[in-house]
Design a protein around this motif. Sequence first.
Motif, PDB file in Angstrom:
ATOM      1  N   UNK A  80     -88.613  -7.626  90.021  1.00 32.22           N
ATOM      2  CA  UNK A  80     -89.517  -6.879  90.904  1.00 32.22           C
ATOM      3  C   UNK A  80     -89.373  -5.371  90.722  1.00 32.22           C
ATOM      4  N   UNK A  81     -88.208  -4.922  90.291  1.00 31.12           N
ATOM      5  CA  UNK A  81     -87.935  -3.489  90.105  1.00 31.12           C
ATOM      6  C   UNK A  81     -87.261  -3.337  88.746  1.00 31.12           C
ATOM      7  N   UNK A  82     -88.037  -2.932  87.759  1.00 32.81           N
ATOM      8  CA  UNK A  82     -87.564  -2.912  86.372  1.00 32.81           C
ATOM      9  C   UNK A  82     -86.309  -2.053  86.190  1.00 32.81           C
ATOM     10  N   UNK A  83     -86.315  -0.827  86.690  1.00 31.83           N
ATOM     11  CA  UNK A  83     -85.175   0.065  86.483  1.00 31.83           C
ATOM     12  C   UNK A  83     -83.915  -0.475  87.159  1.00 31.83           C
ATOM     13  N   UNK A  84     -84.046  -1.046  88.343  1.00 33.62           N
ATOM     14  CA  UNK A  84     -82.901  -1.613  89.056  1.00 33.62           C
ATOM     15  C   UNK A  84     -82.328  -2.803  88.279  1.00 33.62           C
ATOM     16  N   UNK A  85     -83.205  -3.685  87.793  1.00 36.54           N
ATOM     17  CA  UNK A  85     -82.744  -4.851  87.040  1.00 36.54           C
ATOM     18  C   UNK A  85     -82.183  -4.460  85.684  1.00 36.54           C
ATOM     19  N   UNK A  86     -82.793  -3.481  85.034  1.00 31.74           N
ATOM     20  CA  UNK A  86     -82.270  -2.994  83.754  1.00 31.74           C
ATOM     21  C   UNK A  86     -80.851  -2.459  83.952  1.00 31.74           C
ATOM     22  N   UNK A  87     -80.643  -1.673  84.995  1.00 32.21           N
ATOM     23  CA  UNK A  87     -79.316  -1.143  85.298  1.00 32.21           C
ATOM     24  C   UNK A  87     -78.319  -2.287  85.528  1.00 32.21           C
ATOM     25  N   UNK A  88     -78.726  -3.291  86.284  1.00 30.55           N
ATOM     26  CA  UNK A  88     -77.859  -4.425  86.601  1.00 30.55           C
ATOM     27  C   UNK A  88     -77.425  -5.155  85.328  1.00 30.55           C
ATOM     28  N   UNK A  89     -78.385  -5.548  84.495  1.00 31.65           N
ATOM     29  CA  UNK A  89     -78.063  -6.355  83.315  1.00 31.65           C
ATOM     30  C   UNK A  89     -77.381  -5.549  82.204  1.00 31.65           C
TER      31      UNK A  89
ATOM     32  N   UNK B 270     -73.564  -5.667  83.957  1.00 29.16           N
ATOM     33  CA  UNK B 270     -73.122  -6.878  83.237  1.00 29.16           C
ATOM     34  C   UNK B 270     -72.757  -6.606  81.782  1.00 29.16           C
ATOM     35  N   UNK B 271     -73.203  -5.479  81.235  1.00 31.34           N
ATOM     36  CA  UNK B 271     -72.815  -5.104  79.878  1.00 31.34           C
ATOM     37  C   UNK B 271     -73.577  -5.790  78.764  1.00 31.34           C
ATOM     38  N   UNK B 272     -74.782  -6.312  79.052  1.00 32.98           N
ATOM     39  CA  UNK B 272     -75.577  -6.903  77.978  1.00 32.98           C
ATOM     40  C   UNK B 272     -76.117  -5.788  77.087  1.00 32.98           C
ATOM     41  N   UNK B 273     -76.317  -6.095  75.811  1.00 31.83           N
ATOM     42  CA  UNK B 273     -76.737  -5.112  74.823  1.00 31.83           C
ATOM     43  C   UNK B 273     -78.262  -5.095  74.677  1.00 31.83           C
ATOM     44  N   UNK B 274     -78.840  -3.894  74.710  1.00 30.23           N
ATOM     45  CA  UNK B 274     -80.284  -3.755  74.518  1.00 30.23           C
ATOM     46  C   UNK B 274     -80.613  -3.947  73.043  1.00 30.23           C
ATOM     47  N   UNK B 275     -81.507  -4.894  72.781  1.00 26.22           N
ATOM     48  CA  UNK B 275     -81.999  -5.116  71.424  1.00 26.22           C
ATOM     49  C   UNK B 275     -83.245  -4.268  71.214  1.00 26.22           C
ATOM     50  N   UNK B 276     -84.167  -4.376  72.173  1.00 33.41           N
ATOM     51  CA  UNK B 276     -85.432  -3.648  72.068  1.00 33.41           C
ATOM     52  C   UNK B 276     -86.070  -3.552  73.446  1.00 33.41           C
ATOM     53  N   UNK B 277     -86.700  -2.397  73.702  1.00 31.35           N
ATOM     54  CA  UNK B 277     -87.441  -2.196  74.944  1.00 31.35           C
ATOM     55  C   UNK B 277     -88.878  -1.858  74.570  1.00 31.35           C
TER      56      UNK B 277
ATOM     57  N   UNK C 142     -79.118  -8.860  74.405  1.00 35.65           N
ATOM     58  CA  UNK C 142     -78.235  -9.791  73.711  1.00 35.65           C
ATOM     59  C   UNK C 142     -77.087 -10.170  74.640  1.00 35.65           C
ATOM     60  N   UNK C 143     -76.753 -11.460  74.645  1.00 39.75           N
ATOM     61  CA  UNK C 143     -75.645 -11.963  75.443  1.00 39.75           C
ATOM     62  C   UNK C 143     -74.412 -12.041  74.553  1.00 39.75           C
ATOM     63  N   UNK C 144     -73.442 -11.189  74.791  1.00 45.11           N
ATOM     64  CA  UNK C 144     -72.187 -11.188  74.029  1.00 45.11           C
ATOM     65  C   UNK C 144     -72.407 -11.017  72.547  1.00 45.11           C
ATOM     66  N   UNK C 145     -71.629 -11.752  71.767  1.00 45.44           N
ATOM     67  CA  UNK C 145     -71.711 -11.696  70.302  1.00 45.44           C
ATOM     68  C   UNK C 145     -72.528 -12.853  69.755  1.00 45.44           C
TER      69      UNK C 145
END
Length: 132
Positions: free
Chosen positions: A14-23, A27-34, A48-51
Motif C-alpha cells: 500500500x505504501x511503496x517507500x515504506x515497504x521498500x525500506x522494510x524489505x 530485512x536486508x534483501x538485495x535490489x536487483x532492479x527497480x 533477491x533473497x540471500x544468495x
Amino acid sequence: MHFKQIHHVAIICSDYERSKHFYVELLGLTVIQETYRAERDSYKLDLRIGDTDQEIELFSFPNPPLRVNQPEARGLRHLAFVITNMDETVEALTHKGITVEPVRIDPITGNRYTFFADPDGLPLELVEVIEC
C-alpha cells in the motif's frame, strides 16, 4: 513435467517507500532492479533473497484493495524464509523495531519457527533449519 523451485513471490504493497525500506533496509534483501511503469502508475522492485536465485517482486498500485486478514482464508497464507540461527535473527529484527511472535517448535518437523509481519500485515515466517 518437473517443478524445480519457486522463482519469485509477488507482493502488492500500500505504501511503496515504506515497504521498500522494510524489505531492503530492515530485512536486508538485495535490489536487483527497480522499474517505474508510468502507464500503471506503479513501481516494481525485484529483490533477491540471500544468495539464491529466488526473488520477491514488490509492486505498488494506486489504491489496492485491503488484504483479507483471516489466517485461514483462501489464498497465500504466508511467506516463509529459511534461517540458520533463530535467536540471532529474532534479536536483529526486534532491534530494528519489528515485532516477532514467540518462537515455537513445529510438532511434525521439530524445527523452530516464528512469525512477524510486513508493513501491510502480510505474515512472514522464519523457519530455523540447522545444516548438518
